[in-house]
Design a protein around this motif. Structure first.
Motif, PDB file in Angstrom:
ATOM      1  N   GLU A   1       8.005 139.363  52.163  1.00  0.00           N
ATOM      2  CA  GLU A   1       7.769 138.730  50.860  1.00  0.00           C
ATOM      3  C   GLU A   1       8.982 137.900  50.438  1.00  0.00           C
ATOM      4  OE1 GLU A   1       4.934 138.561  49.179  1.00  0.00           O
ATOM      5  OE2 GLU A   1       3.911 139.844  50.627  1.00  0.00           O
ATOM      6  N   GLU A   2      10.190 138.417  50.679  1.00  0.00           N
ATOM      7  CA  GLU A   2      11.401 137.654  50.355  1.00  0.00           C
ATOM      8  C   GLU A   2      11.510 136.406  51.218  1.00  0.00           C
ATOM      9  OE1 GLU A   2      15.131 139.683  49.989  1.00  0.00           O
ATOM     10  OE2 GLU A   2      14.255 141.295  48.777  1.00  0.00           O
ATOM     11  N   ILE A   3      11.172 136.528  52.492  1.00  0.00           N
ATOM     12  CA  ILE A   3      11.188 135.354  53.370  1.00  0.00           C
ATOM     13  C   ILE A   3      10.188 134.326  52.856  1.00  0.00           C
ATOM     14  CG2 ILE A   3      10.675 134.512  55.691  1.00  0.00           C
ATOM     15  CD1 ILE A   3      11.702 137.249  56.749  1.00  0.00           C
ATOM     16  N   ALA A   4       9.019 134.781  52.426  1.00  0.00           N
ATOM     17  CA  ALA A   4       7.999 133.869  51.886  1.00  0.00           C
ATOM     18  C   ALA A   4       8.511 133.146  50.639  1.00  0.00           C
ATOM     19  CB  ALA A   4       6.723 134.644  51.558  1.00  0.00           C
ATOM     20  N   GLU A   5       9.244 133.848  49.779  1.00  0.00           N
ATOM     21  CA  GLU A   5       9.800 133.209  48.584  1.00  0.00           C
ATOM     22  C   GLU A   5      10.823 132.136  48.953  1.00  0.00           C
ATOM     23  OE1 GLU A   5      11.296 136.105  45.797  1.00  0.00           O
ATOM     24  OE2 GLU A   5       9.438 137.273  45.933  1.00  0.00           O
ATOM     25  N   VAL A   6      11.693 132.438  49.892  1.00  0.00           N
ATOM     26  CA  VAL A   6      12.676 131.454  50.343  1.00  0.00           C
ATOM     27  C   VAL A   6      11.959 130.249  50.949  1.00  0.00           C
ATOM     28  CG1 VAL A   6      14.511 131.010  52.034  1.00  0.00           C
ATOM     29  CG2 VAL A   6      14.526 133.130  50.690  1.00  0.00           C
ATOM     30  N   ARG A   7      10.995 130.522  51.782  1.00  0.00           N
ATOM     31  CA  ARG A   7      10.226 129.446  52.423  1.00  0.00           C
ATOM     32  C   ARG A   7       9.558 128.551  51.372  1.00  0.00           C
ATOM     33  NH1 ARG A   7       5.222 128.437  54.869  1.00  0.00           N
ATOM     34  NH2 ARG A   7       5.432 127.570  56.956  1.00  0.00           N
ATOM     35  N   GLY A   8       8.959 129.168  50.376  1.00  0.00           N
ATOM     36  CA  GLY A   8       8.303 128.415  49.312  1.00  0.00           C
ATOM     37  C   GLY A   8       9.265 127.575  48.494  1.00  0.00           C
ATOM     38  N   ARG A   9      10.440 128.124  48.206  1.00  0.00           N
ATOM     39  CA  ARG A   9      11.445 127.358  47.450  1.00  0.00           C
ATOM     40  C   ARG A   9      11.886 126.122  48.217  1.00  0.00           C
ATOM     41  NH1 ARG A   9      13.513 132.205  45.702  1.00  0.00           N
ATOM     42  NH2 ARG A   9      15.171 132.237  47.240  1.00  0.00           N
ATOM     43  N   TRP A  10      12.026 126.236  49.514  1.00  0.00           N
ATOM     44  CA  TRP A  10      12.433 125.076  50.306  1.00  0.00           C
ATOM     45  C   TRP A  10      11.385 123.983  50.232  1.00  0.00           C
ATOM     46  CZ3 TRP A  10      14.801 127.194  55.500  1.00  0.00           C
ATOM     47  CH2 TRP A  10      15.926 127.957  55.200  1.00  0.00           C
ATOM     48  N   VAL A  11      10.118 124.380  50.255  1.00  0.00           N
ATOM     49  CA  VAL A  11       9.035 123.400  50.150  1.00  0.00           C
ATOM     50  C   VAL A  11       9.067 122.744  48.773  1.00  0.00           C
ATOM     51  CG1 VAL A  11       6.524 123.121  50.099  1.00  0.00           C
ATOM     52  CG2 VAL A  11       7.583 124.527  51.879  1.00  0.00           C
ATOM     53  N   GLU A  12       9.204 123.551  47.715  1.00  0.00           N
ATOM     54  CA  GLU A  12       9.234 123.018  46.346  1.00  0.00           C
ATOM     55  C   GLU A  12      10.383 122.036  46.137  1.00  0.00           C
ATOM     56  OE1 GLU A  12       9.489 126.348  43.698  1.00  0.00           O
ATOM     57  OE2 GLU A  12       7.513 127.112  44.293  1.00  0.00           O
TER      58      GLU A  12
ATOM     59  N   TRP B   1      17.359 125.994  64.430  1.00  0.00           N
ATOM     60  CA  TRP B   1      18.374 126.988  64.090  1.00  0.00           C
ATOM     61  C   TRP B   1      17.729 128.356  64.045  1.00  0.00           C
ATOM     62  CZ3 TRP B   1      21.003 124.368  59.248  1.00  0.00           C
ATOM     63  CH2 TRP B   1      21.660 123.215  59.665  1.00  0.00           C
ATOM     64  N   VAL B   2      18.524 129.381  64.337  1.00  0.00           N
ATOM     65  CA  VAL B   2      18.046 130.762  64.320  1.00  0.00           C
ATOM     66  C   VAL B   2      18.919 131.576  63.381  1.00  0.00           C
ATOM     67  CG1 VAL B   2      17.798 132.856  65.707  1.00  0.00           C
ATOM     68  CG2 VAL B   2      17.145 130.654  66.676  1.00  0.00           C
ATOM     69  N   VAL B   3      18.260 132.385  62.549  1.00  0.00           N
ATOM     70  CA  VAL B   3      18.951 133.308  61.648  1.00  0.00           C
ATOM     71  C   VAL B   3      18.458 134.703  61.980  1.00  0.00           C
ATOM     72  CG1 VAL B   3      19.276 134.018  59.250  1.00  0.00           C
ATOM     73  CG2 VAL B   3      19.095 131.585  59.809  1.00  0.00           C
ATOM     74  N   THR B   4      19.378 135.643  62.207  1.00  0.00           N
ATOM     75  CA  THR B   4      18.971 137.012  62.478  1.00  0.00           C
ATOM     76  C   THR B   4      19.036 137.821  61.186  1.00  0.00           C
ATOM     77  OG1 THR B   4      21.213 137.681  63.125  1.00  0.00           O
ATOM     78  CG2 THR B   4      19.746 136.915  64.873  1.00  0.00           C
TER      79      THR B   4
ATOM     80  N   HIS C   1      20.680 142.429  55.179  1.00  0.00           N
ATOM     81  CA  HIS C   1      20.937 140.998  55.026  1.00  0.00           C
ATOM     82  C   HIS C   1      19.721 140.404  54.338  1.00  0.00           C
ATOM     83  CE1 HIS C   1      23.228 142.120  58.728  1.00  0.00           C
ATOM     84  NE2 HIS C   1      24.175 141.698  57.920  1.00  0.00           N
ATOM     85  N   ARG C   2      19.893 139.951  53.123  1.00  0.00           N
ATOM     86  CA  ARG C   2      18.769 139.450  52.336  1.00  0.00           C
ATOM     87  C   ARG C   2      18.411 138.029  52.756  1.00  0.00           C
ATOM     88  NH1 ARG C   2      17.546 144.045  49.045  1.00  0.00           N
ATOM     89  NH2 ARG C   2      15.864 142.760  48.274  1.00  0.00           N
ATOM     90  N   PRO C   3      17.137 137.710  52.817  1.00  0.00           N
ATOM     91  CA  PRO C   3      16.718 136.340  53.131  1.00  0.00           C
ATOM     92  C   PRO C   3      17.293 135.311  52.162  1.00  0.00           C
ATOM     93  CG  PRO C   3      14.867 137.824  53.382  1.00  0.00           C
ATOM     94  CD  PRO C   3      15.983 138.629  52.771  1.00  0.00           C
ATOM     95  N   TYR C   4      17.552 135.716  50.917  1.00  0.00           N
ATOM     96  CA  TYR C   4      18.125 134.790  49.936  1.00  0.00           C
ATOM     97  C   TYR C   4      19.490 134.270  50.395  1.00  0.00           C
ATOM     98  CZ  TYR C   4      14.603 137.093  47.069  1.00  0.00           C
ATOM     99  OH  TYR C   4      13.423 137.606  46.602  1.00  0.00           O
ATOM    100  N   ASP C   5      20.201 135.068  51.195  1.00  0.00           N
ATOM    101  CA  ASP C   5      21.521 134.659  51.667  1.00  0.00           C
ATOM    102  C   ASP C   5      21.440 133.490  52.650  1.00  0.00           C
ATOM    103  OD1 ASP C   5      22.782 136.583  50.110  1.00  0.00           O
ATOM    104  OD2 ASP C   5      22.724 138.086  51.711  1.00  0.00           O
ATOM    105  N   ILE C   6      20.298 133.269  53.248  1.00  0.00           N
ATOM    106  CA  ILE C   6      20.143 132.144  54.166  1.00  0.00           C
ATOM    107  C   ILE C   6      20.439 130.841  53.429  1.00  0.00           C
ATOM    108  CG2 ILE C   6      18.531 130.837  55.619  1.00  0.00           C
ATOM    109  CD1 ILE C   6      16.986 133.491  56.010  1.00  0.00           C
ATOM    110  N   GLU C   7      19.965 130.735  52.212  1.00  0.00           N
ATOM    111  CA  GLU C   7      20.180 129.519  51.427  1.00  0.00           C
ATOM    112  C   GLU C   7      21.660 129.261  51.194  1.00  0.00           C
ATOM    113  OE1 GLU C   7      17.562 130.721  48.167  1.00  0.00           O
ATOM    114  OE2 GLU C   7      16.324 128.981  48.682  1.00  0.00           O
ATOM    115  N   ARG C   8      22.415 130.305  50.899  1.00  0.00           N
ATOM    116  CA  ARG C   8      23.855 130.122  50.670  1.00  0.00           C
ATOM    117  C   ARG C   8      24.568 129.696  51.944  1.00  0.00           C
ATOM    118  NH1 ARG C   8      26.775 134.906  48.317  1.00  0.00           N
ATOM    119  NH2 ARG C   8      25.748 135.877  50.058  1.00  0.00           N
ATOM    120  N   MET C   9      24.160 130.267  53.068  1.00  0.00           N
ATOM    121  CA  MET C   9      24.790 129.908  54.336  1.00  0.00           C
ATOM    122  C   MET C   9      24.516 128.455  54.717  1.00  0.00           C
ATOM    123  SD  MET C   9      24.432 133.224  56.801  1.00  0.00           S
ATOM    124  CE  MET C   9      22.648 133.236  56.805  1.00  0.00           C
ATOM    125  N   LEU C  10      23.306 127.994  54.403  1.00  0.00           N
ATOM    126  CA  LEU C  10      22.904 126.654  54.804  1.00  0.00           C
ATOM    127  C   LEU C  10      23.064 125.627  53.693  1.00  0.00           C
ATOM    128  CD1 LEU C  10      19.653 127.560  56.768  1.00  0.00           C
ATOM    129  CD2 LEU C  10      21.957 127.221  57.669  1.00  0.00           C
TER     130      LEU C  10
END
Length: 115
Positions: free
Chosen positions: A22-33, A94-97, A104-113
């Motif tokens: 669900e968190e990954i889906a939220e991150v994915r959706g924010r990127w689209v928005e 790119w790959v994120v583990t 490791h929260r999916p939300y942190d992907i945004e900060r890294m990238l």
């Protein structure tokens, strides 16, 4: 457009997997928005012969989300080999583990990238 794949080895994640996806889906959706210059193309979960009902949860999530992919290993190979198996099945630029237990929260992907 840069594509991103997440890889998550799974061994005993039944209690966490739905929240993680669900968190990954939220991150994915924010990127689209935001019309971000990247797309979370797939979330790959490698079932490393889990000792709980993780596989049932993963199959349900795979049905719900077309971007969720499940890889089933024939036996328990361990976290690192499961991660490598996921990377070998990935198609992203790119790959994120991620850990299955939300360490490791999916939300942190945004900060890294810097999205």
């Amino acid at each position: 457009m840069i594509t991103v794949s997440t890889i998550t080895p799974v061994y005993a994640g039944e209690a966490f997997l739905e929240d993680l996806i669900e968190e990954i889906a939220e991150v994915r959706g924010r990127w689209v928005e935001r019309s971000a210059p990247m797309q979370l193309a797939e979330a790959i979960f490698v079932n490393d012969s889990s000792r709980d009902d993780s596989m049932a949860v993963l199959l349900e999530m795979e049905e719900r989300y077309p971007w969720v992919r499940v890889v089933q290993l024939s036996r328990n190979f361990g976290q690192h080999r499961a991660t490598v198996a996921g990377i070998l099945h990935s198609s992203g630029d790119w790959v994120v583990t991620l850990d299955e237990d939300l360490q490791h929260r999916p939300y942190d992907i945004e900060r890294m990238l810097c999205v």
